[in-house]
Design an enzyme around this catalytic site. Structure first.
Site, short mmCIF file in Angstrom:
data_model
loop_
_atom_site.label_atom_id
_atom_site.label_comp_id
_atom_site.label_asym_id
_atom_site.label_seq_id
_atom_site.Cartn_x
_atom_site.Cartn_y
_atom_site.Cartn_z
N ASP A 123 40.15 45.99 48.82
CA ASP A 123 38.76 45.71 48.45
C ASP A 123 37.82 46.27 49.50
O ASP A 123 38.22 46.60 50.62
CB ASP A 123 38.53 44.20 48.33
N LYS A 145 35.02 46.16 44.55
CA LYS A 145 33.87 45.91 43.69
C LYS A 145 32.64 45.70 44.57
O LYS A 145 32.72 45.11 45.65
CB LYS A 145 34.09 44.66 42.83
N MET A 256 28.26 35.28 48.22
CA MET A 256 27.75 36.14 47.13
C MET A 256 26.43 35.60 46.58
O MET A 256 26.21 35.60 45.36
CB MET A 256 28.80 36.26 46.01
#
Length: 340
Positions: A123, A145, A256
């Site tokens: 990642d 991502k 996030m």
């Protein structure tokens, strides 16, 4: 051993079959060596010949008697000999938590898994700077991502794990933080289990706790906070959820949450959170450019959000944020930032 090995220009005698030595050969080539793949009998012939230049012998497969004879011949020629395990034909998957992104925060178990990997799916938030050395010879596949941008869908990532493992590879799925803290690690474990692929999990240092600490913010502190709530801010909460989050008290950590921060703060204020509750936004924790902004929940709403804030970032809300502004914690934060 392979991460620090320098074999530039050396002929390396690798003893074993093509299948069993595939991992060793990849590491030798990564270290700059030239592979001479031979069976045990041919290895003894080459070691008996004085006219063949060999820099290193790596014995992977073959009878123990031949291995002992090979060691004796190598000793006469003063050649270094090492042994390595044969690669298996049964593939496995290891989920590795890479921590906040700095290589030295990767656990020893995580490093060992990478050193043994044939394929690494990584990642964007995991440690990448030294990945080629941590997993020498492995195929590195970026499946990361970014907010609003998922070039490789999750089902496709799971299919890739299974495909490579079924081909006999040791596949490492390297994630930022801990695989089971908003990392979709449980989904990947279930996918592997359903496909009959053996899977293990190596925990990682979670950014939810480590990144506030890098800014001098302890997520719990006697007399200030005896509870910790970690949430994903990827999507704003429902009104009743804000009431629960405020009602728990203690420290609230949001991962996030950059893009939804103003909605979250507005919801918390409407649920009764005092406007002067401290809030900290820690960007790029443990990485170059780490930055901490300290404000209040109400001020975030008044400003219309945190201007110029970027991911990755961790939001901390609660009385413990005030500790970051004391001199002892400021010194700690500067020390951590200097090491990044």
């Amino acid at each position: 051993m392979w991460a620090d090995l320098e074999l530039d220009g050396l002929d390396v005698l690798v003893v074993g079959s093509a299948q069993g030595t595939r991992r060793v050969r990849a590491r030798v080539e990564h270290a700059g060596g030239r592979v001479m793949l031979v069976g045990a009998a041919q290895a003894l012939e080459l070691l008996s010949a004085s006219d063949r230049a060999v820099g290193l012998v790596v014995w992977v497969e073959g009878p123990e008697s031949a291995r002992a004879e090979g060691r004796a011949l190598a000793r006469i020629r003063r050649l270094p000999v090492t042994c390595a395990p044969a690669a298996t034909t049964t593939g496995t998957v290891t989920l590795v938590g890479g921590g906040p992104g700095r290589t030295d925060l990767l656990t020893l178990a995580g490093q060992a898994a990478l050193a043994d990997a044939d394929v690494v799916l990584f990642d964007r938030l995991g440690p990448q700077e030294s990945l080629a050395d941590l997993a020498p010879g492995a195929r590195l596949i970026d499946v990361g991502k970014a907010p609003g941008h998922h070039p490789i869908p999750q089902p496709e990532i799971e299919a890739m794990l299974i495909e490579h493992a079924r081909a006999g590879a040791h596949v490492v799925r390297l994630k930022g933080g801990d695989p089971f803290v908003f990392g979709r690690g449980s989904e990947e474990v279930r996918a592997c289990a359903r496909a009959g692929v053996p899977v293990t999990v190596v925990p990682g240092v979670s950014s939810a706790i480590a990144v506030p600490g890098a800014a001098g913010i302890p997520v719990t502190h006697r007399g200030l906070s005896r509870s910790l709530t970690i949430v994903s801010g990827h999507v704003p909460f429902e009104p009743q959820e804000y009431a629960h989050l405020h009602g728990v008290g203690g420290t609230l950590v949001i991962l996030m949450g950059v893009n939804t921060l103003i909605q979250v703060c507005t919801g918390l204020l409407r649920a009764g959170m005092p406007p002067d509750v401290p809030l900290a936004l820690v960007e790029r924790g443990f990485l170059p450019g780490q930055r901490t902004t300290v404000t209040t929940v109400a001020e975030v709403v008044r400003r219309g959000g945190m201007q110029h804030a970027t991911s990755p970032a961790v939001v901390v809300i609660g009385a413990v944020v005030a500790l970051a502004e004391s001199s002892v914690w400021e010194d700690l934060a500067r020390t951590v930032e200097g090491a990044a």
